[in-house]
Design a protein around this motif. Structure first.
Motif, mmCIF file in Angstrom:
data_model
loop_
_atom_site.group_PDB
_atom_site.id
_atom_site.type_symbol
_atom_site.label_atom_id
_atom_site.label_comp_id
_atom_site.label_asym_id
_atom_site.label_seq_id
_atom_site.Cartn_x
_atom_site.Cartn_y
_atom_site.Cartn_z
ATOM 1 N N PHE A 1 -7.949 2.905 -13.320
ATOM 2 C CA PHE A 1 -7.049 1.976 -12.631
ATOM 3 C C PHE A 1 -5.712 1.844 -13.369
ATOM 4 N N SER A 2 -5.728 2.023 -14.690
ATOM 5 C CA SER A 2 -4.464 1.906 -15.444
ATOM 6 C C SER A 2 -3.448 2.929 -14.940
ATOM 7 N N GLU A 3 -3.928 4.116 -14.525
ATOM 8 C CA GLU A 3 -2.995 5.135 -14.014
ATOM 9 C C GLU A 3 -2.386 4.696 -12.687
ATOM 10 N N LEU B 1 -1.918 1.577 -11.773
ATOM 11 C CA LEU B 1 -0.977 0.482 -12.072
ATOM 12 C C LEU B 1 0.376 1.043 -12.483
ATOM 13 N N ASP B 2 0.341 2.080 -13.307
ATOM 14 C CA ASP B 2 1.599 2.694 -13.758
ATOM 15 C C ASP B 2 2.385 3.223 -12.562
ATOM 16 N N LEU B 3 1.687 3.849 -11.617
ATOM 17 C CA LEU B 3 2.377 4.414 -10.456
ATOM 18 C C LEU B 3 3.041 3.335 -9.596
ATOM 19 N N ALA B 4 2.483 2.110 -9.657
ATOM 20 C CA ALA B 4 3.073 1.010 -8.881
ATOM 21 C C ALA B 4 4.086 0.227 -9.707
ATOM 22 N N GLY B 5 4.465 0.767 -10.850
ATOM 23 C CA GLY B 5 5.509 0.123 -11.665
ATOM 24 C C GLY B 5 4.986 -0.959 -12.588
ATOM 25 N N GLY B 6 3.658 -1.144 -12.618
ATOM 26 C CA GLY B 6 3.070 -2.132 -13.524
ATOM 27 C C GLY B 6 3.086 -3.535 -12.942
ATOM 28 N N PRO B 7 2.357 -4.462 -13.597
ATOM 29 C CA PRO B 7 2.262 -5.848 -13.094
ATOM 30 C C PRO B 7 3.568 -6.607 -13.296
ATOM 31 N N THR B 8 3.794 -7.574 -12.431
ATOM 32 C CA THR B 8 4.973 -8.443 -12.585
ATOM 33 C C THR B 8 4.554 -9.819 -13.116
ATOM 34 N N ALA B 9 3.262 -10.043 -13.256
ATOM 35 C CA ALA B 9 2.786 -11.337 -13.781
ATOM 36 C C ALA B 9 2.272 -11.129 -15.203
ATOM 37 N N GLU B 10 2.355 -12.183 -16.017
ATOM 38 C CA GLU B 10 1.852 -12.049 -17.386
ATOM 39 C C GLU B 10 0.352 -12.266 -17.450
ATOM 40 N N THR C 1 -13.614 4.646 -7.134
ATOM 41 C CA THR C 1 -14.840 5.241 -6.566
ATOM 42 C C THR C 1 -14.580 5.564 -5.087
ATOM 43 N N LYS C 2 -15.612 6.104 -4.449
ATOM 44 C CA LYS C 2 -15.460 6.451 -3.022
ATOM 45 C C LYS C 2 -15.266 5.216 -2.146
ATOM 46 N N THR C 3 -15.513 4.019 -2.703
ATOM 47 C CA THR C 3 -15.380 2.799 -1.882
ATOM 48 C C THR C 3 -14.173 1.950 -2.284
ATOM 49 N N THR C 4 -13.364 2.417 -3.218
ATOM 50 C CA THR C 4 -12.202 1.627 -3.652
ATOM 51 C C THR C 4 -11.127 1.656 -2.564
ATOM 52 N N SER C 5 -10.892 0.525 -1.946
ATOM 53 C CA SER C 5 -9.844 0.507 -0.910
ATOM 54 C C SER C 5 -8.521 0.046 -1.489
ATOM 55 N N SER C 6 -8.578 -0.742 -2.585
ATOM 56 C CA SER C 6 -7.323 -1.196 -3.168
ATOM 57 C C SER C 6 -7.533 -1.625 -4.604
ATOM 58 N N LEU C 7 -6.432 -1.651 -5.328
ATOM 59 C CA LEU C 7 -6.397 -2.278 -6.644
ATOM 60 C C LEU C 7 -5.328 -3.357 -6.542
ATOM 61 N N LEU C 8 -5.739 -4.606 -6.661
ATOM 62 C CA LEU C 8 -4.788 -5.708 -6.519
ATOM 63 C C LEU C 8 -4.569 -6.406 -7.853
ATOM 64 N N VAL C 9 -3.322 -6.713 -8.131
ATOM 65 C CA VAL C 9 -2.992 -7.532 -9.293
ATOM 66 C C VAL C 9 -2.847 -8.959 -8.777
ATOM 67 N N VAL C 10 -3.791 -9.813 -9.173
ATOM 68 C CA VAL C 10 -3.826 -11.184 -8.654
ATOM 69 C C VAL C 10 -3.442 -12.141 -9.783
ATOM 70 N N PRO C 11 -2.308 -12.836 -9.639
ATOM 71 C CA PRO C 11 -1.842 -13.668 -10.737
ATOM 72 C C PRO C 11 -2.646 -14.951 -10.921
ATOM 73 N N THR D 1 -11.436 -3.860 -14.819
ATOM 74 C CA THR D 1 -10.522 -3.735 -15.972
ATOM 75 C C THR D 1 -9.668 -2.479 -15.766
ATOM 76 N N PRO D 2 -8.583 -2.347 -16.538
ATOM 77 C CA PRO D 2 -7.747 -1.136 -16.397
ATOM 78 C C PRO D 2 -8.515 0.138 -16.707
ATOM 79 N N ASP D 3 -9.613 0.045 -17.483
ATOM 80 C CA ASP D 3 -10.383 1.243 -17.829
ATOM 81 C C ASP D 3 -11.432 1.609 -16.787
ATOM 82 N N ASP D 4 -11.660 0.711 -15.823
ATOM 83 C CA ASP D 4 -12.586 1.075 -14.741
ATOM 84 C C ASP D 4 -11.915 2.121 -13.847
ATOM 85 N N VAL D 5 -12.735 2.733 -12.967
ATOM 86 C CA VAL D 5 -12.223 3.903 -12.230
ATOM 87 C C VAL D 5 -12.380 3.756 -10.720
#
Ligand code: SF4
Ligand code: SF4
Length: 441
Positions: free
Chosen positions: A186-188, A190-199, A221-231, A215-219
């Protein structure tokens, strides 16, 4: 025309699972007989644009997948169920529909959870799935649109599932939808989306209502529809930070039995015997009324009760805890016909816009770019269980060279599950009970 057993065989070989939910193996669903196949394009979780981006690119492939699903199940027709507000997606389908005579479009309202299978089937067909039942009980099979895209690729291109469309959104600099190899961190993304804007934030795999914290180290899977940064400060953040034992304590002191949770519960409104306010009363007063507790098994964990409770309580997490206890005790809810739906259902549908406001995520609902970026993943971690059923068993060992699309783990014959495949070319550098790691040269 491909015959039924060939379709099912190819879908199984390609490891296709439900792309938008828990990952139910698609070949098992195709094995049922029904009269209608519904393509689920509700995408009702806030901030998700994955299916919309897919349709703008791949409407024809999704229609081909739907036709294959119709053929395999012996259905009379396919129905694309999409929200009325997805105007461009409707146009993308309509441009191709002339070649697909047995497919219709159904427009859904903009409410949550329009994509829940029980709700969807009621909306589209007017049929009520029994309590603890599945769409097949009323002659329907429901597939997410990305699953149909994967069915097409499995059958007509003989390609396995090794990539996933994912929305990277919420509090990020540039929300995007990208296609990535299964197994990238997931960290990769996040980088492609310019990173988080919240601390202070939380990462969620899936939607803010039903997704799980990662976590950023999770990966992926075939069911991942999104990665959301929730402040921090938003409801999805705080709800996931309160432990169930604290929820119970708060329920004891704060539940005023207003029954708002029940009045707006989508399953209750369908006529199910689920009344979350009664479950809250039962557990908080220690009245171990078995019937009320068993009814918690009917909860879809949609989270609407958590959003609407005026006291900030979470009947959803109480139900989730009870479901675990009941599963350990092997208590099941027997499939039961619904006698009648609630007449107030129509007027109590919960608007998607109101949901965004209540969640504190309205400011993050903005146009999302479809980024045509090719990720050169140097390493992928491919999980052996990305689906409902048994984990796949590795067929490779450390040091083996693999090519993208090679099978790397298989589900034992006769067990429910799905095979998994390499998503990049490279060498196997680790194999353990949960995953296989492949590193590119
Ligand atoms: S909405 Fe909240 S306060 Fe009202 S009955 Fe349900 S849990 Fe209790
Ligand atoms: S999470 Fe709450 S609203 Fe949703 S089905 Fe369960 S009890 Fe009903």
């Amino acid at each position: 025309m491909m015959d039924r057993s060939e379709i099912i065989g190819r879908v199984r070989k390609a490891g296709v699972v439900g792309a938008g939910g828990a990952g139910f193996p698609a070949h098992v669903k195709l094995n049922g007989r029904c009269d209608v196949v519904i393509a689920n394009m509700a995408e009702c979780e806030p901030l998700l644009y994955t299916n919309q981006a897919l349709i703008l690119e791949k409407a024809e492939e999704v229609l081909e997948g739907l036709r294959l699903a119709v053929q395999a199940t012996g259905a009379k027709k396919g129905i694309i169920a999409l929200k009325k507000k997805y105007v461009e997606c409707r146009q993308a389908f309509e441009e191709k529909l002339k070649d697909f005579e047995d497919v219709e479009i159904f427009e859904l309202g903009d409410f949550y959870p329009a994509g829940d299978e029980h709700v969807l089937v009621k909306e589209v067909l007017g049929r009520t799935i029994p309590m603890a039942g599945i769409p097949l009980d009323v002659g329907a099979v429901v597939h997410n649109v990305e699953t149909l895209y994967n069915i097409k690729r499995a059958c007509l291109d003989e390609l396995p599932v090794t990539e996933k469309y994912v929305t990277v959104g919420g509090a990020v600099r540039h929300p995007i939808v990208i296609k990535v190899p299964v197994g990238v961190k997931f960290s990769e993304l996040l980088d492609l989306a310019g990173g988080p804007t919240a601390e202070d934030f939380m990462l969620i795999d899936g939607g803010p209502m039903m997704g799980k914290e990662v976590t950023p180290d999770d990966v992926v899977t075939k069911t991942t529809s999104s990665l959301l940064v929730v402040p921090a400060g938003t409801l999805p953040y705080s709800a996931r930070r309160i432990r169930t034992d604290l929820q119970l304590k708060r329920a004891r002191t704060a539940c005023c039995q207003c029954r708002m949770c029940t009045d707006l519960c989508p399953r209750y409104l369908l006529g199910h015997r689920l009344e979350p306010h009664k479950i809250m009363r039962t557990v908080s007063f220690g009245l171990m009324d078995a019937e009320s507790l068993v009814n918690s098994l009917l909860c879809s964990e949609c989270g609407l009760c958590e959003v609407t409770c005026p006291m900030g309580l979470s009947p959803r997490s109480i139900n989730a805890g009870l479901k675990k206890v009941l599963a350990e005790k092997k208590v099941r809810f027997s499939k039961t016909e619904v006698k009648a739906g609630r007449p107030e259902r129509e007027s109590r549908k919960f608007s998607a816009k109101k949901l965004l406001v209540r969640l504190g995520l309205y400011d993050y609902s903005r146009p999302v770019e479809r980024a045509d970026v090719k990720i050169n993943a140097r390493e992928v971690k491919i999980l052996l269980k990305q689906h409902v059923g048994s984990p796949a068993v590795p067929t490779v060992k450390v040091g083996d060279k693999v090519n993208k699309n090679d099978v790397v783990a298989k589900v034992p014959e006769g067990q429910l599950g799905a095979d998994v495949h390499a998503s990049i070319d490279g060498t196997v550098v680790r194999v353990d009970e949960n995953s296989i790691v492949v590193k590119s040269e």
